[in-house]
Motif scaffolding. Structure first.
Motif, PDB file in Angstrom:
ATOM      1  N   THR A 105       0.834  -1.201   0.000  1.00  0.00           N
ATOM      2  CA  THR A 105       0.000   0.000   0.000  1.00  0.00           C
ATOM      3  C   THR A 105       0.869   1.252   0.000  1.00  0.00           C
ATOM      4  O   THR A 105       0.614   2.209  -0.743  1.00  0.00           O
ATOM      5  CB  THR A 105      -0.933   0.006   1.221  1.00  0.00           C
ATOM      6  OG1 THR A 105      -1.763  -1.173   1.186  1.00  0.00           O
ATOM      7  CG2 THR A 105      -1.829   1.238   1.224  1.00  0.00           C
TER       8      THR A 105
ATOM      9  N   TYR B 245      -3.466   6.865   1.549  1.00  0.00           N
ATOM     10  CA  TYR B 245      -3.250   5.479   1.973  1.00  0.00           C
ATOM     11  C   TYR B 245      -4.497   4.649   1.708  1.00  0.00           C
ATOM     12  O   TYR B 245      -4.427   3.517   1.210  1.00  0.00           O
ATOM     13  CB  TYR B 245      -2.875   5.438   3.456  1.00  0.00           C
ATOM     14  CG  TYR B 245      -2.487   4.059   3.958  1.00  0.00           C
ATOM     15  CD1 TYR B 245      -1.162   3.660   3.988  1.00  0.00           C
ATOM     16  CD2 TYR B 245      -3.455   3.153   4.404  1.00  0.00           C
ATOM     17  CE1 TYR B 245      -0.804   2.404   4.437  1.00  0.00           C
ATOM     18  CE2 TYR B 245      -3.111   1.891   4.856  1.00  0.00           C
ATOM     19  CZ  TYR B 245      -1.785   1.512   4.877  1.00  0.00           C
ATOM     20  OH  TYR B 245      -1.437   0.264   5.324  1.00  0.00           O
ATOM     21  N   ASP B 246      -5.669   5.197   2.061  1.00  0.00           N
ATOM     22  CA  ASP B 246      -6.920   4.463   1.871  1.00  0.00           C
ATOM     23  C   ASP B 246      -7.167   4.144   0.401  1.00  0.00           C
ATOM     24  O   ASP B 246      -7.584   3.039   0.039  1.00  0.00           O
ATOM     25  CB  ASP B 246      -8.104   5.259   2.437  1.00  0.00           C
ATOM     26  CG  ASP B 246      -8.104   5.287   3.963  1.00  0.00           C
ATOM     27  OD1 ASP B 246      -7.398   4.451   4.565  1.00  0.00           O
ATOM     28  OD2 ASP B 246      -8.795   6.149   4.541  1.00  0.00           O
ATOM     29  N   LYS B 247      -6.922   5.133  -0.466  1.00  0.00           N
ATOM     30  CA  LYS B 247      -7.101   4.918  -1.897  1.00  0.00           C
ATOM     31  C   LYS B 247      -6.119   3.867  -2.414  1.00  0.00           C
ATOM     32  O   LYS B 247      -6.489   2.993  -3.222  1.00  0.00           O
ATOM     33  CB  LYS B 247      -6.894   6.236  -2.646  1.00  0.00           C
ATOM     34  CG  LYS B 247      -6.993   6.125  -4.166  1.00  0.00           C
ATOM     35  CD  LYS B 247      -8.372   5.691  -4.616  1.00  0.00           C
ATOM     36  CE  LYS B 247      -8.477   5.689  -6.130  1.00  0.00           C
ATOM     37  NZ  LYS B 247      -9.798   5.220  -6.614  1.00  0.00           N
TER      38      LYS B 247
ATOM     39  N   GLU C 240      -4.808   1.442  -0.734  1.00  0.00           N
ATOM     40  CA  GLU C 240      -5.234   0.131  -0.239  1.00  0.00           C
ATOM     41  C   GLU C 240      -6.375  -0.418  -1.088  1.00  0.00           C
ATOM     42  O   GLU C 240      -6.418  -1.613  -1.395  1.00  0.00           O
ATOM     43  CB  GLU C 240      -5.655   0.241   1.221  1.00  0.00           C
ATOM     44  CG  GLU C 240      -5.897  -1.102   1.897  1.00  0.00           C
ATOM     45  CD  GLU C 240      -6.137  -0.957   3.378  1.00  0.00           C
ATOM     46  OE1 GLU C 240      -5.782  -1.885   4.127  1.00  0.00           O
ATOM     47  OE2 GLU C 240      -6.697   0.079   3.811  1.00  0.00           O
ATOM     48  N   GLN C 241      -7.290   0.451  -1.484  1.00  0.00           N
ATOM     49  CA  GLN C 241      -8.400   0.039  -2.344  1.00  0.00           C
ATOM     50  C   GLN C 241      -7.878  -0.471  -3.682  1.00  0.00           C
ATOM     51  O   GLN C 241      -8.342  -1.491  -4.208  1.00  0.00           O
ATOM     52  CB  GLN C 241      -9.356   1.211  -2.560  1.00  0.00           C
ATOM     53  CG  GLN C 241     -10.154   1.624  -1.338  1.00  0.00           C
ATOM     54  CD  GLN C 241     -10.962   2.899  -1.590  1.00  0.00           C
ATOM     55  OE1 GLN C 241     -11.085   3.363  -2.727  1.00  0.00           O
ATOM     56  NE2 GLN C 241     -11.499   3.470  -0.526  1.00  0.00           N
TER      57      GLN C 241
END
Length: 269
Positions: free
Chosen positions: A237, A248-250, A252-253
């Motif tokens: 990630t 980070y969230d994007k 990970e997606q």
């Protein structure tokens, strides 16, 4: 073939049992510091091997390590790390040891003295002329390894060796001999020490350089690594965050969607 078996010459240190613990460790470290310099001297030979390997890998070829004892185990260790680190099939880099898999943990008596078994082991994998066989033997005299390399050469398969005794018999059956002269061992004849350390360094160089040459690394990142635990998912990630400039969230997606760092990076945002 007459040659000076450096791995059997007396240690530079004596009366080891009379030394205190700190002295033992300092003297061991003194010897270990010589290893990297010895490896540096054989980079031209390692270069030839890596270039020969990358050429054959692009045609579907494979790398086989053959060895006995510590040498065999080090080959298996290097081979076993290729799938998780670089995402390649375990069939592309294969480590074989005299005595079979049970010899990884416990020595198998007399297994290394069989001159025919390595070739039989290699044939279990349908070895062919696109493949490369690297024999690992500190002494340079291991019959299992020499026999396997000799038959590989007979069948026009590229051969190489990693040894710690220059001009040893193994070089006669190796197209690319890699002779790492680390000098006498701290404990006389104990090739699990400096010799083994040098072999590990050379194996790291061979497999890592090969994987870089065939495109399994991007920049300096393991973009093809297997995402088998939370630590590696987090690492992947963060690679995507850095590569694409996303949160980070994007990242990970994207990683979960594409299943690999490389595919996520290639997909863009």
């Amino acid at each position: 073939m007459d040659f000076n078996k450096i791995t059997e010459t007396p240690s530079n240190h004596d009366d080891l049992e009379q030394l205190d613990t700190t002295s033992i460790l300092k003297k061991m470290n003194e010897e270990d510091r010589k290893v990297a310099d010895a490896v540096a001297l054989v980079i031209p030979q390692i270069t030839k091997l890596v270039d020969g390997l990358s050429e054959r890998f692009k045609k579907g070829g494979r790398l086989f390590y053959i060895g006995a004892g510590t040498s065999g185990r080090l080959g298996i260790l290097d081979a076993s790390e290729i799938p998780p680190t670089f995402g390649m099939s375990h069939e592309r880099v294969v480590g074989l040891i005299a005595g079979g898999d049970k010899a990884i943990r416990k020595a198998v008596e007399n297994a290394e003295d069989n001159t025919e078994q390595a070739w039989l082991d290699l044939n279990q994998h349908n070895i062919n002329s696109n493949d490369v066989v690297v024999g690992i033997a500190a002494s340079g005299t291991t019959p299992y390894v020499i026999g396997g390399l000799k038959m590989a050469q007979k069948h026009h398969i590229l051969t190489a060796c990693i040894t710690n005794n220059p001009n040893s018999p193994i070089t006669a059956v190796s197209d690319i001999p890699i002779e790492v002269n680390v000098g006498p061992e701290f404990v006389t004849g104990s090739t699990r020490m400096k010799s083994g350390t040098s072999q590990k360094l050379v194996l790291n160089m061979i497999s890592t350089a090969l994987m870089i040459k065939i495109g399994r690394i991007k920049g300096n990142k393991m973009v093809n690594m297997q995402l088998t635990n939370e630590k590696l998912v987090d690492r992947g990630t963060r690679y995507i965050v850095e590569g694409l400039g996303v949160s980070y969230d994007k990242a990970e997606q994207l990683l979960k969607k594409h299943g690999s760092v490389k595919k996520a990076l290639e997909s863009g945002i």
